[in-house]
Design a protein around this motif. Structure first.
Motif, PDB file in Angstrom:
ATOM      1  N   VAL A  41       0.832  -1.210   0.000  1.00 34.42           N
ATOM      2  CA  VAL A  41       0.000   0.000   0.000  1.00 34.42           C
ATOM      3  C   VAL A  41       0.862   1.255   0.000  1.00 34.42           C
ATOM      4  CG1 VAL A  41      -1.772   1.298   1.245  1.00 34.42           C
ATOM      5  CG2 VAL A  41      -1.900  -1.192   1.138  1.00 34.42           C
ATOM      6  N   PHE A  42       1.698   1.418   1.029  1.00 33.86           N
ATOM      7  CA  PHE A  42       2.464   2.650   1.155  1.00 33.86           C
ATOM      8  C   PHE A  42       3.466   2.825   0.009  1.00 33.86           C
ATOM      9  CE2 PHE A  42       1.985   2.021   6.024  1.00 33.86           C
ATOM     10  CZ  PHE A  42       0.636   2.317   5.916  1.00 33.86           C
ATOM     11  N   ALA A  43       4.182   1.743  -0.336  1.00 32.52           N
ATOM     12  CA  ALA A  43       5.208   1.857  -1.369  1.00 32.52           C
ATOM     13  C   ALA A  43       4.613   1.869  -2.773  1.00 32.52           C
ATOM     14  CB  ALA A  43       6.213   0.711  -1.227  1.00 32.52           C
ATOM     15  N   LEU A  44       3.741   0.921  -3.082  1.00 32.53           N
ATOM     16  CA  LEU A  44       3.197   0.809  -4.432  1.00 32.53           C
ATOM     17  C   LEU A  44       2.304   1.984  -4.810  1.00 32.53           C
ATOM     18  CD1 LEU A  44       2.331  -2.982  -4.855  1.00 32.53           C
ATOM     19  CD2 LEU A  44       4.167  -1.688  -5.947  1.00 32.53           C
ATOM     20  N   PHE A  45       1.585   2.523  -3.841  1.00 26.82           N
ATOM     21  CA  PHE A  45       0.610   3.561  -4.147  1.00 26.82           C
ATOM     22  C   PHE A  45       1.098   4.971  -3.817  1.00 26.82           C
ATOM     23  CE2 PHE A  45      -1.968  -0.250  -3.907  1.00 26.82           C
ATOM     24  CZ  PHE A  45      -2.798  -0.106  -5.011  1.00 26.82           C
ATOM     25  N   SER A  72       8.884  10.505  -1.858  1.00 19.11           N
ATOM     26  CA  SER A  72       7.921   9.619  -1.205  1.00 19.11           C
ATOM     27  C   SER A  72       8.097   8.155  -1.579  1.00 19.11           C
ATOM     28  CB  SER A  72       6.493  10.074  -1.535  1.00 19.11           C
ATOM     29  OG  SER A  72       6.302  11.404  -1.155  1.00 19.11           O
ATOM     30  N   ARG A  73       8.136   7.859  -2.872  1.00 19.69           N
ATOM     31  CA  ARG A  73       8.181   6.452  -3.273  1.00 19.69           C
ATOM     32  C   ARG A  73       9.475   5.762  -2.848  1.00 19.69           C
ATOM     33  NH1 ARG A  73       5.989   4.488  -9.033  1.00 19.69           N
ATOM     34  NH2 ARG A  73       4.044   4.921  -7.900  1.00 19.69           N
ATOM     35  N   PRO A  74      10.671   6.325  -3.121  1.00 18.58           N
ATOM     36  CA  PRO A  74      11.898   5.659  -2.635  1.00 18.58           C
ATOM     37  C   PRO A  74      11.915   5.500  -1.110  1.00 18.58           C
ATOM     38  CG  PRO A  74      12.440   7.305  -4.284  1.00 18.58           C
ATOM     39  CD  PRO A  74      10.993   7.491  -3.961  1.00 18.58           C
ATOM     40  N   ALA A  75      11.404   6.508  -0.388  1.00 20.25           N
ATOM     41  CA  ALA A  75      11.414   6.428   1.081  1.00 20.25           C
ATOM     42  C   ALA A  75      10.502   5.320   1.574  1.00 20.25           C
ATOM     43  CB  ALA A  75      10.985   7.766   1.680  1.00 20.25           C
ATOM     44  N   THR A  76       9.305   5.197   0.987  1.00 16.87           N
ATOM     45  CA  THR A  76       8.390   4.137   1.439  1.00 16.87           C
ATOM     46  C   THR A  76       8.905   2.752   1.067  1.00 16.87           C
ATOM     47  OG1 THR A  76       7.086   4.562  -0.573  1.00 16.87           O
ATOM     48  CG2 THR A  76       6.306   5.551   1.479  1.00 16.87           C
ATOM     49  N   TRP A  77       9.538   2.626  -0.108  1.00 24.00           N
ATOM     50  CA  TRP A  77      10.131   1.333  -0.474  1.00 24.00           C
ATOM     51  C   TRP A  77      11.254   0.955   0.499  1.00 24.00           C
ATOM     52  CZ3 TRP A  77       8.510  -2.628  -3.023  1.00 24.00           C
ATOM     53  CH2 TRP A  77       7.602  -2.482  -4.074  1.00 24.00           C
ATOM     54  N   THR A  78      12.104   1.921   0.809  1.00 27.20           N
ATOM     55  CA  THR A  78      13.213   1.641   1.740  1.00 27.20           C
ATOM     56  C   THR A  78      12.682   1.230   3.109  1.00 27.20           C
ATOM     57  OG1 THR A  78      14.614   3.247   0.595  1.00 27.20           O
ATOM     58  CG2 THR A  78      15.271   2.608   2.822  1.00 27.20           C
ATOM     59  N   PHE A 108      10.216  -1.228  15.153  1.00 27.45           N
ATOM     60  CA  PHE A 108       9.273  -1.582  14.087  1.00 27.45           C
ATOM     61  C   PHE A 108       8.113  -0.589  14.059  1.00 27.45           C
ATOM     62  CE2 PHE A 108       5.902  -3.727  11.901  1.00 27.45           C
ATOM     63  CZ  PHE A 108       6.535  -4.515  10.948  1.00 27.45           C
ATOM     64  N   GLY A 109       7.545  -0.277  15.222  1.00 30.23           N
ATOM     65  CA  GLY A 109       6.428   0.657  15.275  1.00 30.23           C
ATOM     66  C   GLY A 109       6.808   2.044  14.781  1.00 30.23           C
ATOM     67  N   THR A 110       8.004   2.511  15.155  1.00 28.40           N
ATOM     68  CA  THR A 110       8.460   3.831  14.720  1.00 28.40           C
ATOM     69  C   THR A 110       8.607   3.891  13.201  1.00 28.40           C
ATOM     70  OG1 THR A 110       9.641   4.145  16.817  1.00 28.40           O
ATOM     71  CG2 THR A 110      10.272   5.559  14.969  1.00 28.40           C
ATOM     72  N   LEU A 111       9.236   2.862  12.627  1.00 28.15           N
ATOM     73  CA  LEU A 111       9.439   2.851  11.179  1.00 28.15           C
ATOM     74  C   LEU A 111       8.123   2.699  10.431  1.00 28.15           C
ATOM     75  CD1 LEU A 111      12.684   0.675  10.898  1.00 28.15           C
ATOM     76  CD2 LEU A 111      12.464   3.159  10.790  1.00 28.15           C
ATOM     77  N   PHE A 112       7.191   1.914  10.979  1.00 30.14           N
ATOM     78  CA  PHE A 112       5.897   1.742  10.314  1.00 30.14           C
ATOM     79  C   PHE A 112       5.119   3.058  10.308  1.00 30.14           C
ATOM     80  CE2 PHE A 112       1.358   0.768  10.310  1.00 30.14           C
ATOM     81  CZ  PHE A 112       1.268  -0.033   9.168  1.00 30.14           C
ATOM     82  N   VAL A 113       5.128   3.762  11.439  1.00 28.47           N
ATOM     83  CA  VAL A 113       4.438   5.058  11.513  1.00 28.47           C
ATOM     84  C   VAL A 113       5.083   6.051  10.550  1.00 28.47           C
ATOM     85  CG1 VAL A 113       3.983   7.045  12.989  1.00 28.47           C
ATOM     86  CG2 VAL A 113       3.595   4.738  13.845  1.00 28.47           C
ATOM     87  N   LEU A 114       6.416   6.030  10.457  1.00 27.23           N
ATOM     88  CA  LEU A 114       7.105   6.922   9.537  1.00 27.23           C
ATOM     89  C   LEU A 114       6.724   6.617   8.089  1.00 27.23           C
ATOM     90  CD1 LEU A 114       9.122   9.180   9.098  1.00 27.23           C
ATOM     91  CD2 LEU A 114      10.967   7.477   9.138  1.00 27.23           C
ATOM     92  N   ALA A 115       6.649   5.310   7.746  1.00 32.16           N
ATOM     93  CA  ALA A 115       6.241   4.929   6.393  1.00 32.16           C
ATOM     94  C   ALA A 115       4.818   5.405   6.105  1.00 32.16           C
ATOM     95  CB  ALA A 115       6.348   3.412   6.226  1.00 32.16           C
ATOM     96  N   PHE A 116       3.948   5.269   7.087  1.00 36.65           N
ATOM     97  CA  PHE A 116       2.564   5.725   6.928  1.00 36.65           C
ATOM     98  C   PHE A 116       2.504   7.230   6.705  1.00 36.65           C
ATOM     99  CE2 PHE A 116      -1.173   7.545   9.136  1.00 36.65           C
ATOM    100  CZ  PHE A 116      -2.160   7.112   8.266  1.00 36.65           C
ATOM    101  N   LEU A 117       3.287   7.983   7.481  1.00 38.63           N
ATOM    102  CA  LEU A 117       3.278   9.438   7.345  1.00 38.63           C
ATOM    103  C   LEU A 117       3.844   9.877   6.000  1.00 38.63           C
ATOM    104  CD1 LEU A 117       4.394  10.582  10.924  1.00 38.63           C
ATOM    105  CD2 LEU A 117       2.117  10.718   9.919  1.00 38.63           C
TER     106      LEU A 117
END
Length: 431
Positions: A41-45, A72-78, A108-117
């Motif tokens: 979701v976050f990376a592909l979209f 956005s896209r490179p950051a979410t993929w990473t 894990f929670g910190t990185l997931f929230v960052l990916a969401f943001l």
């Protein structure tokens, strides 16, 4: 003992030595599902060529940190790939039947929230104010933290306190009225714990003296406080609001130097005295509950009241005193709704925060520090929802508003693991 018997008795020891306990799949599977969500979701979209910007400092900081501008896209993929690696590590540790430290869920929670943001703020022509998100998270957590500390002290003493909601509301009401009459927010701050303690007096009176079911009496007290404050609001406060319900606000008290540290300074050290009191209460409870004579007595009457009575501890008196003190703590939390934010009192303005505080206490396993972080989690989820709803995101605003309640459901359902309350909580003691 025969050789056969020796082998039979040795088998369990060998199995234990090789770690044949069941594999705990709950957290590894959760990590894997969230990592997959991040990638799919976050990376592909994430829009191609979009960027997400984060504001990390305010104008009063020592160092002005420039706006963090991420593709956005490179950051979410990473971030998604890092989350997948952490999930794979968690699965490997589970197969090895080895425990992972607390660092893994935190990271894990910190990185997931960052990916969401990063995904939610992509190409929105707006900057995500990280300091505002964190400041809002702390502010929204204040009544939850006070309420969780109240529940912790009461339940550690053996009294189930469902009336936290009523104690928060009573504290908000009396703080607003007294602050308005005396035109001083500090006067309201002194009155708020009195209101919470009075509700606790009723709770202990019926729970200890007459041994009424503590859950029922807690629910009744919540209804009583809601009805009483609503009646007084409609008949007294609204007729002469200038006298009885004028807005009074506690001033902010920035701590020199510390309040100018980037990111954490404005969040932690530019607060009102009520927030600083919260810091002190959590720290003192963490020490006293586990490392003081008072804490030992409290835990004893909550776990083994008969044994405590045997060594000379007055069980019921200990429960009454501790529960009334806990009510005063909840009353302070209620003051945040009015004088803490500079608001006039409104009907049912606690809005269910007492029940979320109970969930934070359970999620924190009846530990002051654990309950603190659980309450901060709830506040953070609400703050994120508020900020993202302002800048506009692909997520419907209704879903963002549901976040803290979804977390609450998972917490009380035992998703975070098996939690054991004090053994004698809710059980009346007769000598």
């Amino acid at each position: 003992m025969s050789t056969t018997q020796t082998a039979v008795h040795a088998e369990p020891r060998e199995e234990a030595a090789h770690g044949t306990r069941p594999i705990a799949w709950k957290f590894p599977v959760t990590y894997a599902a969230l990592a997959l969500l991040s990638l799919l979701v976050f990376a592909l979209f994430s829009p191609a060529g979009a960027r997400t910007r984060f504001q990390l400092s305010t104008g009063s900081d020592f160092i002005a940190i420039p706006v963090l501008d991420l593709p956005s896209r490179p950051a979410t993929w990473t971030l998604g790939l890092v989350l997948a690696a952490l999930a794979a590590f968690a699965i490997w540790r589970a197969v090895q039947r080895a425990r992972t430290g607390v660092w893994l869920p935190v990271l894990f929670g910190t990185l997931f929230v960052l990916a969401f943001l990063v995904w939610a703020g992509a190409d929105r022509n707006a900057v995500i104010p990280l300091v505002t998100v964190l400041t809002g998270a702390l502010a929204l957590s204040v009544p939850l933290i006070f309420g969780a500390m109240c529940g912790l002290v009461g339940e550690r003493s053996g009294i189930i306190n469902i009336a936290i909601e009523g104690q928060l509301l009573a504290g908000a009401f009396l703080a607003a009225v007294v602050a308005s009459v005396f035109t001083s927010a500090y006067a309201g701050l002194f009155a708020a714990p009195v209101a919470g303690a009075l509700v606790a007096v009723l709770l202990t009176f019926f729970a200890v003296k007459y041994q009424v079911n503590q859950i029922i009496i807690g629910v009744v007290l919540n209804v009583l406080v809601v009805g009483l404050t609503s009646f007084l609001f409609s008949t007294v406060l609204t007729q002469n609001a200038e006298l009885w319900n004028a807005r009074q606000q506690l001033p902010r008290l920035p701590i020199p130097v510390l309040s100018q540290i980037p990111v954490i300074g404005p969040v932690l050290f530019n607060q009102t005295i009520l927030v600083y009191l919260m810091y002190v209460i959590v720290a003192l409870l963490h020490v006293f509950v586990f490392k003081s004579r008072w804490g030992l007595r409290m835990r004893a009457v909550g776990e083994h009241p008969k044994a405590a009575d045997t060594v000379g501890i007055n069980v019921n008196r200990t429960r009454v005193v501790n529960t009334i003190m806990a009510g005063a703590i909840a009353g302070l939390g209620g003051a945040f709704f009015t004088i803490g934010q500079g608001l006039a009192f409104g009907k049912e303005m606690s809005a269910g925060q007492g029940f979320i505080a109970l969930a934070a206490m359970i999620l924190g396993r009846w530990n002051p520090v654990g309950a603190l972080f659980a309450a901060l989690l709830f506040g953070f989820s609400t703050s994120i929802g508020n900020v993202l709803a302002t800048i506009g995101t692909p997520v419907p605003s209704e879903v963002l508003l549901m976040l803290p309640y979804i977390i609450t459901i998972f917490a009380v359902a035992g998703f975070v693991g098996r939690v054991r309350p004090p053994a004698a909580e809710g059980v009346p003691y007769e000598k």
